[in-house]
Design a protein around this motif. Structure first.
Motif, PDB file in Angstrom:
ATOM      1  N   UNK A 187      -6.462   0.758 -12.938  1.00 46.21           N
ATOM      2  CA  UNK A 187      -5.447   0.963 -11.898  1.00 46.21           C
ATOM      3  C   UNK A 187      -6.079   0.931 -10.515  1.00 46.21           C
ATOM      4  N   UNK A 188      -7.240   1.559 -10.383  1.00 41.94           N
ATOM      5  CA  UNK A 188      -7.942   1.564  -9.100  1.00 41.94           C
ATOM      6  C   UNK A 188      -8.356   0.153  -8.707  1.00 41.94           C
ATOM      7  N   UNK A 189      -8.875  -0.600  -9.658  1.00 42.05           N
ATOM      8  CA  UNK A 189      -9.269  -1.984  -9.380  1.00 42.05           C
ATOM      9  C   UNK A 189      -8.073  -2.809  -8.909  1.00 42.05           C
ATOM     10  N   UNK A 190      -6.914  -2.635  -9.555  1.00 40.85           N
ATOM     11  CA  UNK A 190      -5.736  -3.412  -9.170  1.00 40.85           C
ATOM     12  C   UNK A 190      -5.289  -3.048  -7.748  1.00 40.85           C
ATOM     13  N   UNK A 191      -5.364  -1.774  -7.415  1.00 40.51           N
ATOM     14  CA  UNK A 191      -4.965  -1.363  -6.063  1.00 40.51           C
ATOM     15  C   UNK A 191      -5.928  -1.942  -5.026  1.00 40.51           C
ATOM     16  N   UNK A 192      -7.214  -1.866  -5.311  1.00 44.89           N
ATOM     17  CA  UNK A 192      -8.195  -2.383  -4.359  1.00 44.89           C
ATOM     18  C   UNK A 192      -8.061  -3.893  -4.174  1.00 44.89           C
ATOM     19  N   UNK A 193      -7.733  -4.600  -5.239  1.00 44.68           N
ATOM     20  CA  UNK A 193      -7.585  -6.051  -5.119  1.00 44.68           C
ATOM     21  C   UNK A 193      -6.275  -6.434  -4.451  1.00 44.68           C
ATOM     22  N   UNK A 194      -5.162  -5.930  -4.970  1.00 44.35           N
ATOM     23  CA  UNK A 194      -3.861  -6.461  -4.579  1.00 44.35           C
ATOM     24  C   UNK A 194      -3.200  -5.719  -3.422  1.00 44.35           C
ATOM     25  N   UNK A 195      -3.548  -4.452  -3.207  1.00 42.75           N
ATOM     26  CA  UNK A 195      -2.993  -3.719  -2.075  1.00 42.75           C
ATOM     27  C   UNK A 195      -3.952  -3.690  -0.883  1.00 42.75           C
ATOM     28  N   UNK A 196      -5.254  -3.612  -1.179  1.00 40.14           N
ATOM     29  CA  UNK A 196      -6.239  -3.548  -0.096  1.00 40.14           C
ATOM     30  C   UNK A 196      -6.952  -4.886   0.143  1.00 40.14           C
ATOM     31  N   UNK A 200       0.852  -1.182   0.000  1.00 41.80           N
ATOM     32  CA  UNK A 200       0.000   0.000   0.000  1.00 41.80           C
ATOM     33  C   UNK A 200       0.890   1.233   0.000  1.00 41.80           C
ATOM     34  N   UNK A 201       0.392   2.315  -0.595  1.00 40.58           N
ATOM     35  CA  UNK A 201       1.114   3.567  -0.471  1.00 40.58           C
ATOM     36  C   UNK A 201       1.468   4.256  -1.776  1.00 40.58           C
ATOM     37  N   UNK A 202       2.108   5.398  -1.624  1.00 39.57           N
ATOM     38  CA  UNK A 202       2.489   6.265  -2.740  1.00 39.57           C
ATOM     39  C   UNK A 202       3.333   5.534  -3.778  1.00 39.57           C
ATOM     40  N   UNK A 203       4.283   4.718  -3.309  1.00 42.84           N
ATOM     41  CA  UNK A 203       5.202   4.060  -4.246  1.00 42.84           C
ATOM     42  C   UNK A 203       4.468   3.139  -5.211  1.00 42.84           C
ATOM     43  N   UNK A 204       3.423   2.488  -4.736  1.00 42.07           N
ATOM     44  CA  UNK A 204       2.671   1.596  -5.615  1.00 42.07           C
ATOM     45  C   UNK A 204       2.032   2.376  -6.754  1.00 42.07           C
ATOM     46  N   UNK A 205       1.446   3.518  -6.438  1.00 39.62           N
ATOM     47  CA  UNK A 205       0.826   4.329  -7.493  1.00 39.62           C
ATOM     48  C   UNK A 205       1.874   4.880  -8.455  1.00 39.62           C
ATOM     49  N   UNK A 206       3.027   5.289  -7.931  1.00 40.51           N
ATOM     50  CA  UNK A 206       4.087   5.787  -8.813  1.00 40.51           C
ATOM     51  C   UNK A 206       4.560   4.674  -9.746  1.00 40.51           C
ATOM     52  N   UNK A 207       4.665   3.476  -9.212  1.00 43.44           N
ATOM     53  CA  UNK A 207       5.104   2.357 -10.054  1.00 43.44           C
ATOM     54  C   UNK A 207       4.082   2.016 -11.124  1.00 43.44           C
ATOM     55  N   UNK A 208       2.797   2.170 -10.807  1.00 43.65           N
ATOM     56  CA  UNK A 208       1.751   1.950 -11.809  1.00 43.65           C
ATOM     57  C   UNK A 208       1.930   2.930 -12.964  1.00 43.65           C
ATOM     58  N   UNK A 209       2.147   4.201 -12.634  1.00 41.45           N
ATOM     59  CA  UNK A 209       2.318   5.221 -13.668  1.00 41.45           C
ATOM     60  C   UNK A 209       3.565   4.953 -14.504  1.00 41.45           C
ATOM     61  N   UNK A 210       4.673   4.645 -13.851  1.00 41.60           N
ATOM     62  CA  UNK A 210       5.928   4.387 -14.562  1.00 41.60           C
ATOM     63  C   UNK A 210       5.800   3.175 -15.478  1.00 41.60           C
ATOM     64  N   UNK A 211       5.095   2.147 -15.029  1.00 39.69           N
ATOM     65  CA  UNK A 211       5.058   0.888 -15.768  1.00 39.69           C
ATOM     66  C   UNK A 211       3.994   0.780 -16.838  1.00 39.69           C
TER      67      UNK A 211
END
Length: 210
Positions: free
Chosen positions: A141-150, A42-53
């Motif tokens: 991206x939101x779906x992936x965060x909700x599934x895999x981070x939350x 969870x966190x800022x780094x995960x979202x930054x990595x989504x954008x970069x990748x």
């Protein structure tokens, strides 16, 4: 991780429950087994990595991610990333568009528009709305965060092509369903649609060709 429902036990329990009532799910599990857990940070780094990748191969994304994170420094947050120049970010491999997205992420986090610490306490709908307010982060991206981070257990990422292909194969359709069709199909698997999405990915990758 507190309230993370998609650990290995959670995935199997929910799929077994569905399989007891759905012959297609039962047959899919018998063919490819239970999908493994995929627990992300969870966190800022995960979202930054989504954008970069985005739109890159796994290898290329990892290379550029490592360069960008080295520039920002270990444990850097939005303040540190915001200080990086466009020239430095381009030198690390980011396109102008991704630099724009990275800056949007930093600005929305610093402004509190995206309160990452609050996401675990939000409803699915509110969390998706908060994430997609960031330029460059869409519903997928939101779906992936909700599934895999939350670890939310009723996310249904019909925008993912492999999910639609996997679902179509699991229920024996000749053609892969459209997003709208997949939304309707998925109603039968509430409130555990996340584990069906995991099964669809697993089936897509592992079921033998017919």
């Amino acid at each position: 991780m507190e309230n993370f429902l998609l650990d290995a036990t959670g995935i199997e329990t929910r799929l077994r429950d569905l399989a007891a009532k759905d012959a297609h799910i039962n047959a899919a599990i018998n063919l490819v087994g239970i999908p493994p857990e995929r627990m992300g940070e969870q966190g800022f780094h995960t979202f930054m990595r989504v954008i970069v990748g985005q739109q890159l191969s796994v290898k290329a994304a990892a290379t550029i991610r490592d360069r960008v994170e080295k520039l920002a420094g270990e444990g850097a947050g939005p303040t540190e990333y915001a200080k990086l120049s466009d020239e430095d970010l381009r030198g690390a491999g980011l396109s102008r568009q991704k630099i724009s997205y990275a800056r949007s992420l930093c600005e929305t986090v610093e402004a509190g528009t995206l309160d990452i610490a609050a996401l675990p306490h939000m409803s699915n709908e509110d969390a998706i709305a908060a994430i997609t307010a960031v330029k460059g982060l869409g519903v997928w991206s939101a779906h992936m965060y909700l599934m895999f981070s939350l670890g939310r257990d009723d996310i249904w990422p019909v925008g993912d092509l492999a999910v639609r292909v996997g679902v179509g194969r699991i229920i024996g359709l000749e053609d892969r369903p459209t997003e709208k069709e997949c939304e309707i199909i998925g109603e039968r698997w509430r409130p555990y649609r996340s584990v069906v999405a995991l099964l669809a990915w697993h089936y897509y990758s592992n079921a033998p060709a017919i």
